[in-house]
Design a protein around this motif. Structure first.
Motif, mmCIF file in Angstrom:
data_model
loop_
_atom_site.group_PDB
_atom_site.id
_atom_site.type_symbol
_atom_site.label_atom_id
_atom_site.label_comp_id
_atom_site.label_asym_id
_atom_site.label_seq_id
_atom_site.Cartn_x
_atom_site.Cartn_y
_atom_site.Cartn_z
ATOM 1 N N LEU A 168 3.226 108.052 44.779
ATOM 2 C CA LEU A 168 4.500 108.610 44.307
ATOM 3 C C LEU A 168 5.585 107.560 44.513
ATOM 4 C CD1 LEU A 168 4.046 112.011 46.175
ATOM 5 C CD2 LEU A 168 3.610 111.598 43.740
ATOM 6 N N SER A 169 6.656 107.643 43.720
ATOM 7 C CA SER A 169 7.709 106.643 43.865
ATOM 8 C C SER A 169 8.670 107.019 44.990
ATOM 9 C CB SER A 169 8.491 106.484 42.553
ATOM 10 O OG SER A 169 9.379 107.564 42.359
ATOM 11 N N VAL A 170 9.288 106.000 45.540
ATOM 12 C CA VAL A 170 10.301 106.229 46.577
ATOM 13 C C VAL A 170 11.429 107.107 46.008
ATOM 14 C CG1 VAL A 170 12.098 105.067 47.946
ATOM 15 C CG2 VAL A 170 9.763 104.157 47.892
ATOM 16 N N HIS A 172 4.998 112.472 38.413
ATOM 17 C CA HIS A 172 4.096 113.422 39.063
ATOM 18 C C HIS A 172 4.719 114.801 39.250
ATOM 19 C CE1 HIS A 172 1.393 110.198 39.241
ATOM 20 N NE2 HIS A 172 0.570 110.736 40.111
ATOM 21 N N SER A 173 5.818 115.051 38.587
ATOM 22 C CA SER A 173 6.340 116.411 38.496
ATOM 23 C C SER A 173 5.358 117.226 37.667
ATOM 24 C CB SER A 173 7.682 116.422 37.772
ATOM 25 O OG SER A 173 8.604 115.612 38.441
ATOM 26 N N THR A 174 5.481 118.547 37.756
ATOM 27 C CA THR A 174 4.540 119.382 36.996
ATOM 28 C C THR A 174 5.213 120.236 35.926
ATOM 29 O OG1 THR A 174 4.702 121.077 38.696
ATOM 30 C CG2 THR A 174 2.854 119.530 38.872
ATOM 31 N N HIS A 204 11.718 127.814 47.098
ATOM 32 C CA HIS A 204 10.652 127.010 46.506
ATOM 33 C C HIS A 204 10.903 125.536 46.767
ATOM 34 C CE1 HIS A 204 13.498 126.301 43.248
ATOM 35 N NE2 HIS A 204 12.666 125.467 42.690
ATOM 36 N N TYR A 205 9.793 124.776 46.798
ATOM 37 C CA TYR A 205 9.880 123.317 46.883
ATOM 38 C C TYR A 205 9.837 122.829 45.446
ATOM 39 C CZ TYR A 205 8.737 118.540 48.361
ATOM 40 O OH TYR A 205 8.752 117.182 48.571
ATOM 41 N N PRO A 206 10.919 122.237 44.951
ATOM 42 C CA PRO A 206 11.058 122.073 43.498
ATOM 43 C C PRO A 206 10.230 120.938 42.902
ATOM 44 C CG PRO A 206 13.094 121.497 44.636
ATOM 45 C CD PRO A 206 12.081 121.800 45.692
ATOM 46 N N ARG A 243 12.577 108.475 35.665
ATOM 47 C CA ARG A 243 11.181 108.893 35.866
ATOM 48 C C ARG A 243 10.554 107.934 36.859
ATOM 49 N NH1 ARG A 243 5.818 108.341 33.488
ATOM 50 N NH2 ARG A 243 4.985 110.368 32.877
ATOM 51 N N GLY A 244 9.960 108.514 37.907
ATOM 52 C CA GLY A 244 9.284 107.667 38.887
ATOM 53 C C GLY A 244 7.846 107.460 38.445
ATOM 54 N N GLN A 245 6.924 108.183 39.076
ATOM 55 C CA GLN A 245 5.528 108.123 38.662
ATOM 56 C C GLN A 245 5.164 109.303 37.768
ATOM 57 O OE1 GLN A 245 3.048 105.751 39.267
ATOM 58 N NE2 GLN A 245 4.814 104.491 39.792
HETATM 59 C C1 LIG Z 1 -1.159 114.575 43.376
HETATM 60 C C2 LIG Z 1 0.187 114.880 43.957
HETATM 61 C C3 LIG Z 1 0.353 114.946 45.322
HETATM 62 C C4 LIG Z 1 1.592 115.262 45.876
HETATM 63 N N1 LIG Z 1 1.712 115.316 47.226
HETATM 64 C C5 LIG Z 1 2.904 115.592 47.762
HETATM 65 C C6 LIG Z 1 3.067 115.640 49.170
HETATM 66 O O1 LIG Z 1 2.136 115.472 49.942
HETATM 67 N N2 LIG Z 1 4.311 115.889 49.656
HETATM 68 C C7 LIG Z 1 5.375 116.067 48.835
HETATM 69 O O2 LIG Z 1 6.479 116.241 49.325
HETATM 70 N N3 LIG Z 1 5.243 116.055 47.511
HETATM 71 C C8 LIG Z 1 4.029 115.829 46.960
HETATM 72 N N4 LIG Z 1 3.902 115.828 45.611
HETATM 73 C C9 LIG Z 1 5.081 116.145 44.784
HETATM 74 C C10 LIG Z 1 5.904 114.907 44.569
HETATM 75 O O3 LIG Z 1 6.505 114.485 45.765
HETATM 76 C C11 LIG Z 1 7.045 115.176 43.602
HETATM 77 O O4 LIG Z 1 6.565 115.705 42.412
HETATM 78 C C12 LIG Z 1 7.801 113.882 43.326
HETATM 79 O O5 LIG Z 1 9.023 114.186 42.718
HETATM 80 C C13 LIG Z 1 6.979 112.999 42.432
HETATM 81 O O6 LIG Z 1 7.398 111.685 42.524
HETATM 82 P P1 LIG Z 1 7.434 110.824 41.205
HETATM 83 O O7 LIG Z 1 7.700 109.436 41.594
HETATM 84 O O8 LIG Z 1 6.259 111.048 40.354
HETATM 85 O O9 LIG Z 1 8.735 111.465 40.540
HETATM 86 P P2 LIG Z 1 8.961 112.040 39.071
HETATM 87 O O10 LIG Z 1 8.044 113.157 38.826
HETATM 88 O O11 LIG Z 1 8.923 110.925 38.117
HETATM 89 O O12 LIG Z 1 10.448 112.589 39.231
HETATM 90 C C14 LIG Z 1 10.697 113.720 40.021
HETATM 91 C C15 LIG Z 1 12.175 114.114 39.935
HETATM 92 O O13 LIG Z 1 12.958 113.122 40.581
HETATM 93 C C16 LIG Z 1 13.842 112.508 39.652
HETATM 94 N N5 LIG Z 1 13.834 111.093 39.969
HETATM 95 C C17 LIG Z 1 12.809 110.233 39.916
HETATM 96 N N6 LIG Z 1 13.186 109.034 40.349
HETATM 97 C C18 LIG Z 1 14.496 109.136 40.676
HETATM 98 C C19 LIG Z 1 15.453 108.217 41.174
HETATM 99 N N7 LIG Z 1 15.139 106.956 41.437
HETATM 100 N N8 LIG Z 1 16.714 108.677 41.394
HETATM 101 C C20 LIG Z 1 17.044 109.954 41.146
HETATM 102 N N9 LIG Z 1 16.174 110.860 40.663
HETATM 103 C C21 LIG Z 1 14.912 110.451 40.437
HETATM 104 C C22 LIG Z 1 13.263 112.798 38.284
HETATM 105 O O14 LIG Z 1 14.236 112.768 37.272
HETATM 106 C C23 LIG Z 1 12.701 114.178 38.494
HETATM 107 O O15 LIG Z 1 13.707 115.149 38.412
HETATM 108 C C24 LIG Z 1 2.685 115.524 45.029
HETATM 109 C C25 LIG Z 1 2.526 115.472 43.646
HETATM 110 C C26 LIG Z 1 1.289 115.158 43.107
HETATM 111 C C27 LIG Z 1 1.116 115.149 41.622
#
Ligand SMILES: Cc1cc2nc3c(=O)[nH]c(=O)nc-3n(C[C@H](O)[C@H](O)[C@H](O)COP(=O)(O)OP(=O)(O)OC[C@H]3O[C@@H](n4cnc5c(N)ncnc54)[C@H](O)[C@@H]3O)c2cc1C
Length: 479
Positions: free
Chosen positions: A169-171, A108-110, A434-436, A104-106
């Protein structure tokens, strides 16, 4: 989409102990779950960790939620890794004992993408060091937020070439999905700007990969939705940063003139950043091209609105960082509201975009839109990672409905999920993907459609790097 899980319970003592995290010493696969030292019971020893394995209610509840607040799968434990070795140890442990693991990164998945009902969530926020910044690249842990990286690179006059609209968002989370933003029109997605990765594969191997070293793993992991490996560290590209952003909002009376102007602006690449906003009002939609020129005085961009036929032109100027971080405070406010967020994000082939979007807008009342709807074109040729699936068209439009259910309502959320599913089907019917990152109920068969001719390669990579299907069940790709 709900993975089949073994029914295991946290020991009563561990569940009752808020500070149980550091005390977990063993695992009882026969049914007791995690054992603490205080249980003094025999079990399979949990590996020694640099970080901690938390089994308290609060940690598990947080890991069973995300930005969407729709799906809630409770893990049995949350690993707060102190090192990449911890990630490796827990993935190996999971392999041996039939557990699932999701990073789990931040969060911010939905739609539960980073959750698991039957195993361990790894919280990457404790892997958040920026290790090195050079003129051409930065080496960062996967849990680093882009905001924190950008703050440090800008001190040296450097920036990642492309940024997501929101920097919190996390790298690792963004490199797992793709990472799109207005500068994608020049530089591709975040995944197209990665030089090397350190990952833990589904079999628990800690390896480095790059376009030259283990390229099949490298290209599978970027945009690979966490299916093959967990990213623990990334080397990302940096370029010299401009100091200033000149921001244009060009207004159009209708969808056709709006997208025509976007196509023209994409073709001549006049803007450093190109997106577009459609805002619902009671009397109809407002269409605005959002274009930004990045520059450093004394050099100046020319009149970038020229020839784009806008009915109104608004230009403001701000520091480059203020622009990149423009929605951070707004997102913090939204996070506090905890609204359900059944987002839908699709990519559409250029030729189908206007008809598809016109129909979608006609059936979307303002309350269903969730505020501003994003629509902007990107050049297909710049997005090169094989598992980032885009329509087969030289220009592709990104459409994002960032729906929010206010006040929170389960019935309303379910209704919008059904709308998402219908609109997804319509997008696929016209060649879209779709963008997942959104909330669309999908089956494994839908995922095979999504990957199309890349599905055999996707399945083969899963077989090779995560044969026991330990990693990232929340995406629901495999039955
Ligand atoms: C307010 C908001 C704005 C956004 N804006 C954009 C945007 O401008 N452009 C865009 O492209 N997206 C955008 N997003 C979507 C966002 O990029 C994705 O939801 C992204 O996956 C969220 O990053 P996270 O760190 O919260 O990951 P998480 O939601 O924690 O994880 C996302 C997925 O990645 C997997 N994962 C996490 N970390 C790792 C890792 N280190 N190694 C392998 N798998 C991992 C998780 O298991 C999960 O399946 C936005 C989302 C929000 C809520």
């Amino acid at each position: 989409m709900v993975p089949r899980v073994r029914k295991l319970q946290i020991t009563r003592r561990a569940a009752l102990t808020g500070a149980a995290a550091a005390a977990v010493v063993a695992w009882d696969p026969a049914g007791l779950g995690w054992l603490t030292a205080a249980d003094a019971a025999p079990g399979i020893r949990v590996p020694d960790l640099d970080g901690e394995l938390a089994v308290d209610e609060e940690s598990r509840t947080e890991a069973a939620d995300d930005y969407g607040h729709i799906v809630h799968r409770r893990p049995l434990a949350v690993l707060r890794p102190g090192s990449a070795r911890d990630v490796q140890k827990v993935v190996r442990f999971a392999n041996r004992h039939g557990l699932k693991v999701a990073m789990r990164g931040q969060g911010h998945s939905t739609y539960g993408q980073a959750q698991t009902a039957g195993g361990v969530v790894i919280d990457s926020r404790t892997l958040a060091a920026v290790h090195r910044i050079t003129p051409g690249h930065a080496v960062v842990d996967a849990g680093v937020q882009w905001l924190h990286l950008v703050q440090q690179t800008l001190d040296r006059g450097l920036t990642p070439p492309v940024a997501t609209d929101y920097l919190g968002l996390s790298v690792g989370g963004t490199l797992s999905v793709g990472g799109i933003g207005g500068a994608t029109s020049h530089h591709g997605m975040l995944v197209d700007n990665v030089l090397a990765l350190e990952v833990v594969t589904g079999t628990g191997d800690l390896v480095r990969c790059s376009p030259a070293v283990r390229p099949d793993l490298f290209h599978a992991v970027l945009g690979g939705l966490g299916q093959f490996a967990i990213i623990t560290r990334a080397t990302v590209r940096l370029v010299p940063a401009a100091t200033t952003a000149r921001v244009y909002h060009l207004t159009y009376p209708d969808l056709a003139s709006f997208t025509a102007a976007q196509r023209r602006a994409l073709a001549d690449r006049r803007f450093s950043y190109l997106e577009g906003l459609m805002t619902p009002t009671e009397s109809g939609w407002i269409y605005q091209l959002e274009g930004v020129a990045y520059y450093t005085p004394p050099s100046e961009p020319g009149d970038l609105a020229a020839g784009l036929g806008a009915s109104a032109v608004d230009v403001v100027e701000m520091p480059y960082f203020a622009w990149l971080n423009r929605i951070y405070d707004l997102v913090q406010q939204l996070l506090a509201l905890r609204l359900q967020g059944p987002w839908i994000n699709v990519f559409l082939p250029d030729e189908a975009t206007d008809a598809y979007v016109a129909e979608l807008l006609a059936e979307t009342p303002p309350a269903d839109a969730g505020g501003v709807v994003l629509l902007y074109p990107i050049p297909r040729e710049l997005i090169r990672e094989p598992f980032v699936r885009l329509p087969d068209s030289p220009v592709v439009f990104m459409l994002a409905l960032l729906r929010a259910v206010s006040p929170p309502s389960e019935a309303e959320t379910q209704r919008l999920l059904a709308v998402n599913r219908r609109q997804y089907d319509q997008a696929v019917a016209v060649g879209g993907t779709h963008y997942p990152v959104g909330a669309i109920p999908l089956t494994p068969a839908d995922w095979q459609t999504h990957y199309g001719d890349r599905w055999p390669a996707f399945r083969a990579a899963k077989h090779r790097y995560d044969p026991r299907h330990v990693l990232t069940p929340g995406q629901g790709i495999f039955a």
